[in-house]
Design a protein around this motif. Structure first.
Motif, PDB file in Angstrom:
ATOM      1  N   LYS A  21       0.821  -1.210   0.000  1.00  0.00           N
ATOM      2  CA  LYS A  21       0.000   0.000   0.000  1.00  0.00           C
ATOM      3  C   LYS A  21       0.857   1.264   0.000  1.00  0.00           C
ATOM      4  O   LYS A  21       0.324   2.370   0.062  1.00  0.00           O
ATOM      5  CB  LYS A  21      -0.923   0.008   1.218  1.00  0.00           C
ATOM      6  N   GLY A  22       2.178   1.066  -0.063  1.00  0.00           N
ATOM      7  CA  GLY A  22       3.076   2.213  -0.056  1.00  0.00           C
ATOM      8  C   GLY A  22       3.297   2.785   1.331  1.00  0.00           C
ATOM      9  O   GLY A  22       3.819   3.894   1.474  1.00  0.00           O
ATOM     10  N   GLN A  23       2.927   2.041   2.355  1.00  0.00           N
ATOM     11  CA  GLN A  23       3.043   2.530   3.726  1.00  0.00           C
ATOM     12  C   GLN A  23       4.416   2.226   4.317  1.00  0.00           C
ATOM     13  O   GLN A  23       4.989   1.167   4.077  1.00  0.00           O
ATOM     14  CB  GLN A  23       1.949   1.899   4.591  1.00  0.00           C
ATOM     15  N   THR A  24       4.907   3.175   5.099  1.00  0.00           N
ATOM     16  CA  THR A  24       6.201   3.024   5.752  1.00  0.00           C
ATOM     17  C   THR A  24       6.008   2.464   7.160  1.00  0.00           C
ATOM     18  O   THR A  24       4.882   2.243   7.615  1.00  0.00           O
ATOM     19  CB  THR A  24       6.913   4.377   5.859  1.00  0.00           C
ATOM     20  N   ALA A  25       7.122   2.293   7.856  1.00  0.00           N
ATOM     21  CA  ALA A  25       7.059   1.815   9.239  1.00  0.00           C
ATOM     22  C   ALA A  25       6.316   2.811  10.127  1.00  0.00           C
ATOM     23  O   ALA A  25       5.642   2.412  11.084  1.00  0.00           O
ATOM     24  CB  ALA A  25       8.470   1.586   9.769  1.00  0.00           C
ATOM     25  N   LEU A  26       6.406   4.093   9.810  1.00  0.00           N
ATOM     26  CA  LEU A  26       5.695   5.098  10.607  1.00  0.00           C
ATOM     27  C   LEU A  26       4.185   4.943  10.438  1.00  0.00           C
ATOM     28  O   LEU A  26       3.428   5.068  11.413  1.00  0.00           O
ATOM     29  CB  LEU A  26       6.141   6.506  10.208  1.00  0.00           C
ATOM     30  N   HIS A  27       3.735   4.675   9.236  1.00  0.00           N
ATOM     31  CA  HIS A  27       2.311   4.404   9.025  1.00  0.00           C
ATOM     32  C   HIS A  27       1.856   3.227   9.894  1.00  0.00           C
ATOM     33  O   HIS A  27       0.790   3.271  10.526  1.00  0.00           O
ATOM     34  CB  HIS A  27       2.030   4.057   7.554  1.00  0.00           C
ATOM     35  N   LEU A  28       2.682   2.178   9.927  1.00  0.00           N
ATOM     36  CA  LEU A  28       2.307   0.975  10.678  1.00  0.00           C
ATOM     37  C   LEU A  28       2.331   1.218  12.179  1.00  0.00           C
ATOM     38  O   LEU A  28       1.519   0.655  12.921  1.00  0.00           O
ATOM     39  CB  LEU A  28       3.239  -0.182  10.310  1.00  0.00           C
ATOM     40  N   ALA A  29       3.248   2.054  12.639  1.00  0.00           N
ATOM     41  CA  ALA A  29       3.286   2.383  14.063  1.00  0.00           C
ATOM     42  C   ALA A  29       2.002   3.102  14.466  1.00  0.00           C
ATOM     43  O   ALA A  29       1.452   2.873  15.554  1.00  0.00           O
ATOM     44  CB  ALA A  29       4.501   3.257  14.360  1.00  0.00           C
ATOM     45  N   ILE A  30       1.510   3.958  13.571  1.00  0.00           N
ATOM     46  CA  ILE A  30       0.259   4.676  13.837  1.00  0.00           C
ATOM     47  C   ILE A  30      -0.924   3.716  13.792  1.00  0.00           C
ATOM     48  O   ILE A  30      -1.823   3.775  14.640  1.00  0.00           O
ATOM     49  CB  ILE A  30       0.082   5.819  12.813  1.00  0.00           C
ATOM     50  N   LEU A  31      -0.915   2.802  12.834  1.00  0.00           N
ATOM     51  CA  LEU A  31      -1.980   1.800  12.757  1.00  0.00           C
ATOM     52  C   LEU A  31      -2.028   0.953  14.024  1.00  0.00           C
ATOM     53  O   LEU A  31      -3.099   0.560  14.488  1.00  0.00           O
ATOM     54  CB  LEU A  31      -1.762   0.894  11.537  1.00  0.00           C
ATOM     55  N   GLY A  32      -0.845   0.682  14.585  1.00  0.00           N
ATOM     56  CA  GLY A  32      -0.779  -0.114  15.806  1.00  0.00           C
ATOM     57  C   GLY A  32      -1.006   0.706  17.059  1.00  0.00           C
ATOM     58  O   GLY A  32      -1.128   0.153  18.157  1.00  0.00           O
TER      59      GLY A  32
END
Length: 336
Positions: free
Chosen positions: A265-276
């Motif tokens: 989806k083009g998401q970075t680790a920062l995107h995933l940290a926010i999702l979590g």
């Protein structure tokens, strides 16, 4: 290759072999297909173990022959997941007084590296087994057989500097390589609980042998770069989503450029940290100079980390980002 011979190899017709005269062995059984496949290549492709053994008994050194791609019958057996044939070839080599690692045949004074013979793609049989593993027990058993017979096979550098570990991580054949690297190839390794998620795999990888993640291929990639799940999420993505701050620090220390990886989806680790919902990870990323490139990085929908925090109504993270002067609060996504 004679059509009858090809069909016999494909179907495992032992009666056909028995009908041949002894004089037919050397020439007739050594015929090849247009791709230089021998009768053993064909039989291995179709899992015809008894036929392989019968032919090898008549032509003991035929199992070392490579086809036009450089694949030996052992490569083929490893690719198709035929553990019985792989085991037989290893045993046969030992019977011939062939050193399993060096391939030295005392009788003919030839040296061939049986388990380290590479094809034109620089793949060994172990590379083939681990790359095609996908948690299939047969492929794991093949890798175990090869590693037990030749422990040094795991360190062989294949195409583009890729070792069997890189191949295993990329194809999700982690359990075998974990057993070899971390449990000294003992049977206990293969009785360990199944490593069912990338998170579990990377935790064990970092805990048991942190130096292995520093081994790079010709592209400068380590096993961490290759460790991605079906959504394309790297080890860093997974650690960020679960809030594993210590793992993140170790990964960044070992592989600074791993932060460039994005998922499908083009998401970075920062995107995933926010999702979590992990404020500690977001705070760490904001404070780490080498990760500033992630702060305003949009995904494929144009959503920056700030957008993501708003979409998922994580107001603490949203305020944390908004207070950082580097965050572009005027950025727009593809919906606006």
């Amino acid at each position: 290759m004679d059509p009858k011979l090809f069909k016999a190899a494909m179907t495992g017709d032992l009666h056909f072999l028995e009908s041949l005269n002894e004089d037919d062995n050397s020439n007739f059984l050594c015929q090849v297909t247009p791709k230089k496949n021998t009768v053993l290549h064909v039989a291995a492709e179709f899992h015809q173990s008894e036929f392989v053994q019968a032919v090898t008994h008549r032509c003991p050194l035929l199992f070392q022959s490579g086809n036009s791609n450089g694949d030996t019958p052992l490569h083929v057996a490893a690719k198709v997941g035929c553990c019985e044939i792989v085991g037989y070839f290893i045993s046969h080599a030992q019977t011939l007084q062939v050193d399993v690692e060096s391939g030295h045949v005392d009788e003919s004074h030839k040296k061939k590296e049986l388990l380290r013979i590479v094809n034109v793609d620089k793949d060994t049989a172990l590379h083939c087994a681990t790359r095609n593993g996908h948690y299939n027990r047969d492929f794991r058993d093949i890798a175990e057989l090869i590693l037990n017979a030749s422990p040094s096979s795991s360190s062989h550098v294949g195409p583009n500097g890729i070792t069997a570990l890189h191949a295993a991580v990329y194809s999700e054949s982690q359990r075998v390589l974990l057993g070899h690297f971390f449990f000294k190839g003992s049977k206990e390794a293969f009785l360990q609980p199944k490593v069912s998620t990338e998170k579990e795999f990377m935790e064990i990888l970092l805990e048991k042998k942190p130096n292995i993640i520093r081994e790079r291929d010709n592209l400068g990639w380590t096993a961490l770069h290759y460790a991605a799940d079906n959504d394309g999420e790297s080890a860093l993505h997974i650690a960020a989503y679960y809030g594993e701050i210590n793992s993140i620090k170790e990964m960044i220390k070992s592989c600074p450029d791993i932060c460039d990886l994005t998922n499908h989806k083009g998401q970075t680790a920062l995107h995933l940290a926010i999702l979590g919902g992990h404020e500690n990870v977001v705070k760490y990323i904001l404070k780490t100079p080498g990760l500033k490139c992630l702060i305003n990085e949009p995904d494929k929908d144009g959503n920056t980390p700030l957008h993501m925090s708003i979409i998922f109504k994580d107001y603490r993270i949203m305020h944390m980002l908004a207070r950082d002067e580097r965050v572009d609060i005027k950025a727009t996504n593809k919906e606006t």
